[in-house]
Design an enzyme around this catalytic site. Structure first.
Site: not given
Ligand code: DAK
Length: 258
Positions: A65, A109, A112, A132
């Site tokens: 997400a 997400g 998921e 998360e």
């Molecule tokens: N959200 C927003 N932007 C993201 C992102 C994300 N999840 N993942 C990557 N980006 C963006 C980065 O911010 C960056 O943007 P700029 O800074 O260039 O503007 C760009 O994508 C490239 O990312 P990186 O520079 O970080 O690239 P790397 O190759 O170094 O790393 C990575 C790739 C995927 C390992 C890293 O970006 C990363 O760790 N991303 C976050 C992964 C993460 O934590 N995902 C979980 C998010 S929480 C619900 C519904 C949904 C959910 C929960 C509840 N309900 C209905 C109850 C879901 C929650 C989640 O998914």
């Protein structure tokens, strides 16, 4: 509806739905989820579509997400909006088969969403995770439930509590994905599988999907009864007569979804 964050192509009875926010690793924001829900609903009602393939790009299926979108939200916001609740329901309510073709990151997400599909084919570069916990939250659309059913408690706890990523080989060993292929072959493999599915009768396809999904909802004896009754009901279809006659006549069946 004109889409900006996804691309949809319908060809040869397959709807290919591509998540398209490459600059944000296909992070799921409100617009993308709403467009995806609309595309899934359209694919369900479009008679030309017999199978759906959901994919991202080489680097990311979806990295979760959108954290930037979520960072400012309060409890009241996410509770009252029921963030992504309705959109996820559209994805899981699709009765036609849905394949996730995953390359690169499928995190949070994103993982998921892939698990909401009927099965996952991934490339050798795929990385799955529920990170998360690193954001001070937890999985919210299946990461503690569908993942646990798919790979068991030990690995699901490990993934959710440590936030570590699982590579393609581990994901296949654990039963999260059905096939791994070299990255360049991913779409060929996924579209090939979708093509095979598209040749079958839609009544059988829908019955199979419903029966497998019921296995997660029912005790075994009720699940087996449900399966048997569904099997019996297929003898009321023309496709059953056609499929069995075609076998006996040594010809390819012509299913008419009737
Ligand atoms: N959200 C927003 N932007 C993201 C992102 C994300 N999840 N993942 C990557 N980006 C963006 C980065 O911010 C960056 O943007 P700029 O800074 O260039 O503007 C760009 O994508 C490239 O990312 P990186 O520079 O970080 O690239 P790397 O190759 O170094 O790393 C990575 C790739 C995927 C390992 C890293 O970006 C990363 O760790 N991303 C976050 C992964 C993460 O934590 N995902 C979980 C998010 S929480 C619900 C519904 C949904 C959910 C929960 C509840 N309900 C209905 C109850 C879901 C929650 C989640 O998914």
């Amino acid at each position: 509806m004109a889409y900006e964050t996804i691309i949809v192509e319908v060809e040869d009875h397959i709807a290919l739905v591509k998540l398209n926010r490459p600059d944000a690793m296909n992070a799921l924001n409100a617009q993308l989820m709403s467009e995806l829900a609309d595309a899934m609903k359209s694919a369900q009602t479009n008679d030309k579509v017999r199978c759906i393939v959901l994919t991202g790009n080489e680097k990311a299926f979806a990295a979760g997400a959108d954290i930037k979108m979520m960072s400012e939200k309060s409890y009241t916001d996410v509770f009252t909006e029921d963030l992504f609740g309705a959109e996820c329901a559209e994805v899981t309510n699709v009765r036609k088969p849905v394949i996730a073709a995953v390359s690169g990151y499928a995190l949070g997400g994103g993982c998921e969403l892939a698990m909401m599909c009927d099965f996952i084919i991934c490339s050798d570069t795929a990385k799955f995770g529920q990170p998360e916990v690193n954001l001070g939250v937890m999985a919210g659309i299946g990461g503690t439930q569908r993942l646990t059913r798919a790979i068991g408690k030990a690995k699901a706890m490990d993934m959710n509590l440590t936030g570590r990523f699982m590579d393609a080989e581990e994901a296949e060993r654990a039963g999260l994905v059905s096939r791994i292929v070299p990255a360049k072959k991913l779409m060929e493999e996924a579209m090939g599988a979708a093509g095979k599915i598209a040749e079958k009768g839609m009544v059988s396809l829908m019955a199979i999907k419903e029966a497998v999904n019921q296995s997660f909802e029912m005790p075994l004896d009720q699940g087996l009864l449900f399966e048997r009754r569904m099997f019996h009901s297929l003898f009321a279809t023309e496709d059953q007569k056609e499929g069995m006659s075609a076998f006996i006549d040594k010809r390819t069946p012509q299913f008419r979804d009737k």
